[in-house]
Design a protein around this motif. Structure first.
Motif, PDB file in Angstrom:
ATOM      1  N   ASP A  93       0.798  -1.223   0.000  1.00 31.65           N
ATOM      2  CA  ASP A  93       0.000   0.000   0.000  1.00 31.65           C
ATOM      3  C   ASP A  93       0.832   1.275   0.000  1.00 31.65           C
ATOM      4  OD1 ASP A  93       0.877  -0.739   2.528  1.00 31.65           O
ATOM      5  OD2 ASP A  93      -0.732   0.342   3.541  1.00 31.65           O
ATOM      6  N   ARG A  94       2.147   1.175   0.107  1.00 30.08           N
ATOM      7  CA  ARG A  94       3.001   2.356   0.018  1.00 30.08           C
ATOM      8  C   ARG A  94       4.401   1.944  -0.409  1.00 30.08           C
ATOM      9  NH1 ARG A  94       6.508   3.345   4.610  1.00 30.08           N
ATOM     10  NH2 ARG A  94       6.130   1.792   6.253  1.00 30.08           N
ATOM     11  N   ARG A  95       5.132   2.889  -0.954  1.00 26.89           N
ATOM     12  CA  ARG A  95       6.515   2.623  -1.329  1.00 26.89           C
ATOM     13  C   ARG A  95       7.416   2.979  -0.154  1.00 26.89           C
ATOM     14  NH1 ARG A  95      10.233   2.444  -5.696  1.00 26.89           N
ATOM     15  NH2 ARG A  95      12.198   3.488  -5.162  1.00 26.89           N
ATOM     16  N   VAL A  96       8.130   2.006   0.379  1.00 24.75           N
ATOM     17  CA  VAL A  96       9.089   2.255   1.459  1.00 24.75           C
ATOM     18  C   VAL A  96      10.399   2.708   0.821  1.00 24.75           C
ATOM     19  CG1 VAL A  96      10.338   1.275   3.405  1.00 24.75           C
ATOM     20  CG2 VAL A  96       8.018   0.476   2.879  1.00 24.75           C
ATOM     21  N   PRO A  97      10.849   3.931   1.102  1.00 30.32           N
ATOM     22  CA  PRO A  97      12.102   4.398   0.510  1.00 30.32           C
ATOM     23  C   PRO A  97      13.270   3.472   0.858  1.00 30.32           C
ATOM     24  CG  PRO A  97      10.916   6.225   1.489  1.00 30.32           C
ATOM     25  CD  PRO A  97      10.207   4.974   1.920  1.00 30.32           C
ATOM     26  N   LEU A  98      14.099   3.186  -0.114  1.00 29.25           N
ATOM     27  CA  LEU A  98      15.240   2.283   0.052  1.00 29.25           C
ATOM     28  C   LEU A  98      16.537   3.041  -0.182  1.00 29.25           C
ATOM     29  CD1 LEU A  98      16.338  -0.582   0.483  1.00 29.25           C
ATOM     30  CD2 LEU A  98      16.094  -0.949  -1.989  1.00 29.25           C
ATOM     31  N   LEU A  99      17.474   2.901   0.767  1.00 32.36           N
ATOM     32  CA  LEU A  99      18.772   3.553   0.685  1.00 32.36           C
ATOM     33  C   LEU A  99      19.875   2.517   0.861  1.00 32.36           C
ATOM     34  CD1 LEU A  99      16.636   5.495   2.414  1.00 32.36           C
ATOM     35  CD2 LEU A  99      18.606   7.041   2.412  1.00 32.36           C
ATOM     36  N   VAL A 100      21.078   2.874   0.465  1.00 33.10           N
ATOM     37  CA  VAL A 100      22.250   2.048   0.719  1.00 33.10           C
ATOM     38  C   VAL A 100      23.265   2.889   1.478  1.00 33.10           C
ATOM     39  CG1 VAL A 100      23.385   2.630  -1.488  1.00 33.10           C
ATOM     40  CG2 VAL A 100      23.942   0.480  -0.316  1.00 33.10           C
TER      41      VAL A 100
END
Length: 379
Positions: free
Chosen positions: A224-231
């Protein structure tokens, strides 16, 4: 809180540090201080007093990043609260967001103690903690119990030491499936020097399938939502490797890069070489990391511009350091080691100093200032 209180806060903490804290093993001191922070969040009268003393920052510092509306740009880096046991207390101290972890797929004790050391002459720390944590299932349950009564929260995930490198992707996916729904953003940590082989995952040939798998797992787990992804990357990468990571982030549509983790370098320290050598292996954080971390941030911003959100961390001690990171391209900034040396008044001093620097600048908002120095040198 008035500016006049700041010197008193710092004097009291410096006195406590000189007379008590520096004589205690660094990890034991951390646990003791963290217990007091958690206590403050649980006792209603004490919670109100702490919240009043470390009031929210100046409204001009509000930022929007990674889908979050934050009161300011300054957060606590991963490593302080590995198991999400004290996020409410840390928010009371004025951190605009908190990043927990590093959390691994399986619980693990980390490396043998002692494993955390102060280098006071350099305002630095050396750690070889080894991702000691209760594992992603336990941390997910704790975050679920918190619900929405928490600050903006990043969740930093890493590889379980006992998991072979051939199964590393699945280990990260397991943690993602458990934790993504509780995170305002998710960080793939491939840059700690304290897990054998972990930094090898920074090679783009291995980083691409890892980030792709984590992205897919996050989307499946939280439809239901886009979880921001970082490295999160190491400061010890060569410049050409930094460029490859930056290009990969753009190609994959990655939301952000955190620059940087601790360094294995011991160059330029004022402490006696034999004293530093006696501490043994581990990642160095704190003031000596400042210049390299800043250089990495500048290079990344010159490469990705505003296509990828950058978080600057490493050697951040005061408002000047935060402002310099913003001008170098950081939308958000984190710290950890400076907290150890400055004490609980640290965030308040940073916020007030940063508000003064913004007011004295030609920029109306922090967003306007992001990357201004790099843009001016790369028209």
């Amino acid at each position: 809180m008035s500016a006049a209180r700041d010197p008193r806060d710092h004097r009291l903490y410096r006195l406590a540090y000189r007379t008590v804290l520096r004589r205690i093993d660094a990890e034991r001191a951390h646990h003791g201080a963290f217990a007091l922070i958690r206590l403050a969040a649980r006792v209603p009268g004490l919670r109100a007093a702490v919240a009043a003393r470390f009031a929210p920052p100046h409204p001009a510092l509000a930022v929007e990043a990674l889908g979050m509306r934050l009161p300011g740009p300054f957060g606590l880096a991963a490593g302080f609260d590995k198991n999400a046991v004290g996020v409410r207390g840390l928010a009371l101290l004025g951190f605009d967001f908190v990043e927990i972890g590093t959390v691994t797929g399986q619980p693990q004790p980390g490396n043998p103690t002692p494993r955390l050391f102060r280098v006071p002459t350099d305002r630095a720390l050396v750690n070889r903690m080894g991702f000691n944590n209760e594992g992603s299932a336990a941390v997910a349950a704790r975050l679920a119990a918190l619900g929405s009564d928490r600050p903006a929260l990043g969740v930093n995930i890493g590889k379980t030491k006992a998991v072979p490198e051939s199964d590393a992707v699945q280990d990260y996916v397991t943690s993602t499936e458990r934790l993504a729904r509780h995170a305002d953003y998710l960080v793939v940590n491939v840059s700690s020097p304290n897990t054998p082989g972990l930094r090898d995952l920074q090679a783009t040939s291995r980083l691409r399938p890892l980030l792709t798998a984590v992205r897919e797992a996050a989307d499946r787990s939280v439809p239901d939502r886009r979880v921001p992804l970082l490295v999160k990357i190491a400061p010890d990468l060569a410049d050409e490797d930094l460029d490859q990571v930056a290009d990969l982030a753009v190609a994959l549509g990655l939301d952000g890069i955190i620059a940087t983790n601790t360094t294995v370098s011991r160059e330029g320290l004022r402490a006696r070489p034999e004293a530093v050598a006696a501490l043994g292996a581990g990642g160095l954080s704190g003031a000596p990391l400042r210049e390299r971390s800043l250089a990495v941030l500048r290079r990344l911003y010159a490469r990705v511009g505003d296509r990828v959100t950058l978080i600057g961390v490493g050697g951040v001690e005061n408002a000047d350091d935060v402002w310099e990171r913003v001008l170098a391209g950081a939308t958000l900034v984190q710290g950890y080691s400076g907290f150890v040396y400055a004490g609980p008044g640290w965030t308040s001093a940073l916020h007030r100093g940063l508000a003064r620097r913004l007011a004295a600048s030609p920029h109306t908002t922090l967003a306007d200032a992001v990357g201004a120095d790099v843009r001016s040198s790369h028209p």
